[in-house]
Design an enzyme around this catalytic site. Structure first.
Site, PDB file in Angstrom:
ATOM      1  N   HIS A 224       0.866  -1.202  -0.186  1.00  0.00           N
ATOM      2  CA  HIS A 224      -0.217  -0.099  -0.003  1.00  0.00           C
ATOM      3  C   HIS A 224       1.051   1.241   0.006  1.00  0.00           C
ATOM      4  CE1 HIS A 224      -3.653   2.323   0.785  1.00  0.00           C
ATOM      5  NE2 HIS A 224      -2.921   3.096   1.473  1.00  0.00           N
ATOM      6  N   CYS A 225       0.933   2.105  -1.098  1.00  0.00           N
ATOM      7  CA  CYS A 225       1.405   3.262  -1.085  1.00  0.00           C
ATOM      8  C   CYS A 225       0.999   4.380  -0.637  1.00  0.00           C
ATOM      9  CB  CYS A 225       1.877   3.358  -2.673  1.00  0.00           C
ATOM     10  SG  CYS A 225       2.943   4.930  -3.043  1.00  0.00           S
ATOM     11  N   PRO A 226       1.386   5.141   0.369  1.00  0.00           N
ATOM     12  CA  PRO A 226       0.622   6.224   0.911  1.00  0.00           C
ATOM     13  C   PRO A 226       0.974   7.532  -0.090  1.00  0.00           C
ATOM     14  CG  PRO A 226       2.971   5.763   2.047  1.00  0.00           C
ATOM     15  CD  PRO A 226       2.616   4.800   1.150  1.00  0.00           C
TER      16      PRO A 226
END
Length: 424
Positions: free
Chosen positions: A167-169
């Site tokens: 999950h890429c912020p």
């Protein structure tokens, strides 16, 4: 009013434009990423590229410096949008556990009298064959499904994502099967944009040195914007450049970020590795799978499913055959009797009713029923323990003085569940 799927979606995603675009719960960080890209480019175009327009041999060739920066920036933003605003590969949730995986365990609970109560059991893992080798997949309690290979449940988005990478912020979205290609292209294009801005800013300082025949320090003082842009791009290159190199390695070995960090020390055989060339072709030349979710579809009423359960073990079937009335049904009837008893005021009617129904417990004496009869609004609450669903202990009943207003609802739910488990 008809309700669409995205309006009741159980994940943590955010939808805009009527469910046409899906973002992660941290989509606001996407605005920060856009500013980190566009603000330096605007400074570059205003203070560097504008002065380089006429510094080349061909008078109008310098305009290419400005055009390339603008077009490249738009390209990077489009890739960012394709990464963050689409379904990354979310697997739809099940509304009920998979029936073909239900097992019965008759050794868990044994009632008084030697009867066994089968309990539903779900295997937590099972094995599937991938490229001729077994791969263990896990059961997801939240989505009520067995995750396909390389699938994982994202705790931020609260979804099972196929081919989950991370999950890429920075993009506010999970990276999975359907957007990994665009994520890599976004990161690598950002690296090239940083290199371009850095190189053009350094070129402008060199032009300043040649034009005024000054030293580097004097040229840097003449163009402080170039110095700031070079420092910013240098720091950014460590991040996006390092990320690009790392994902080039992952693509070449057909791994995900999740697999690399979790199984790196296990020395496992990578059953998905098809060779470096085929791995790159799989990422960049394969067709993007269509989404499994139609977020704009209208919700339809679920048709009641037929109660089809696996065959009970022989011991449980024999036990149920010898006892036409199951323990749960006995307990329910007795519980209903007690609720009716609480509404009666005649002690003789209470004793007569219990004897006529053949209660398994000892007869109730008048002193024990007085607290119950003192109130017309209180219903008895049956205390339960771990070994009985209705609280029967060695043939006796315990009635609490508290009132359970929804006791009939609880009993009804327990009856339906048990009945579904025992009836085929």
């Amino acid at each position: 009013m008809a309700i669409r799927v995205y309006q009741v979606w159980k994940g943590s995603n955010k939808f805009i434009l009527g469910g046409r675009l899906i973002f992660g719960p941290d989509a606001r960080s996407l605005l920060v990423t856009i500013l980190l890209i566009t603000v330096p480019v605007i400074i570059f175009c205003a203070f560097v590229a504008r002065h380089l327009r006429h510094k080349f041999s061909s008078y109008n060739a310098g305009y290419a410096t400005l055009v390339v920066a603008i077009v490249f920036t738009i390209y990077v933003l489009v890739l960012l949008f394709l990464t963050s605003a689409r379904d990354p590969g979310i697997i739809p949730r099940n509304s009920h556990p998979p029936e073909d995986e239900i097992r019965f365990d008759t050794s868990v609970s044994v009632d008084v009298g030697g009867r066994q109560t089968p309990s539903l059991q779900f295997p937590r893992t099972k094995e599937v064959i991938v490229n001729g080798l077994p791969v263990r997949v896990k059961y997801c309690d939240t989505c009520m499904l067995y995750r396909p290979p390389r699938c994982s449940h994202c705790s931020i988005c609260n979804n099972c994502v196929e081919h989950f990478d991370h999950h890429c912020p920075w993009v506010g979205q999970c990276i999975g099967l359907r957007n990994y290609r665009y994520f890599f292209m976004f990161v690598s294009s950002s690296t090239l944009l940083c290199m371009y801005v850095f190189a053009m800013s350094a070129l402008y300082i060199k032009v300043q040195m040649d034009q005024y025949e000054s030293t580097v320090w004097k040229a840097m003082k003449e163009s402080p914007a170039s110095v700031i842009l070079m420092a910013y791009c240098f720091v950014s290159l460590w991040f996006v450049g390092g990320l690009t190199g790392f994902h080039l390695y992952l693509i070449g070995t057909n791994q995900t970020t999740y697999e690399n960090f979790r199984y790196r020390a296990d020395n496992r055989i990578n059953v998905f590795n098809r060779g470096c060339v085929n791995n790159f072709l799989e990422v960049f030349c394969s067709k993007v799978e269509p989404s499994r979710n139609n977020f704009r579809a209208f919700i339809q009423e679920e048709v009641p499913r037929p109660q089809v359960l696996p065959e009970l073990p022989r011991a449980a079937a024999d036990d149920l055959a010898s006892h036409p009335r199951s323990k749960v049904e006995d307990d329910l009837d007795i519980g209903e009797d007690l609720l009716k008893i609480s509404q009666r005021r005649n002690i003789d009617e209470i004793s007569e009713d219990i004897r006529s129904r053949g209660s398994n417990g000892p007869p109730l004496n008048a002193p024990e029923t007085d607290p119950v009869l003192e109130s017309d609004h209180q219903a008895p609450t049956i205390r339960s323990d771990r070994h009985s669903s209705w609280g029967r202990r060695s043939g006796s009943w315990e009635i609490a003085t508290e009132v359970f207003a929804n006791s009939n609802v609880t009993e009804s739910r327990g009856y339906v569940t048990s009945k579904e488990a025992f009836q085929g």
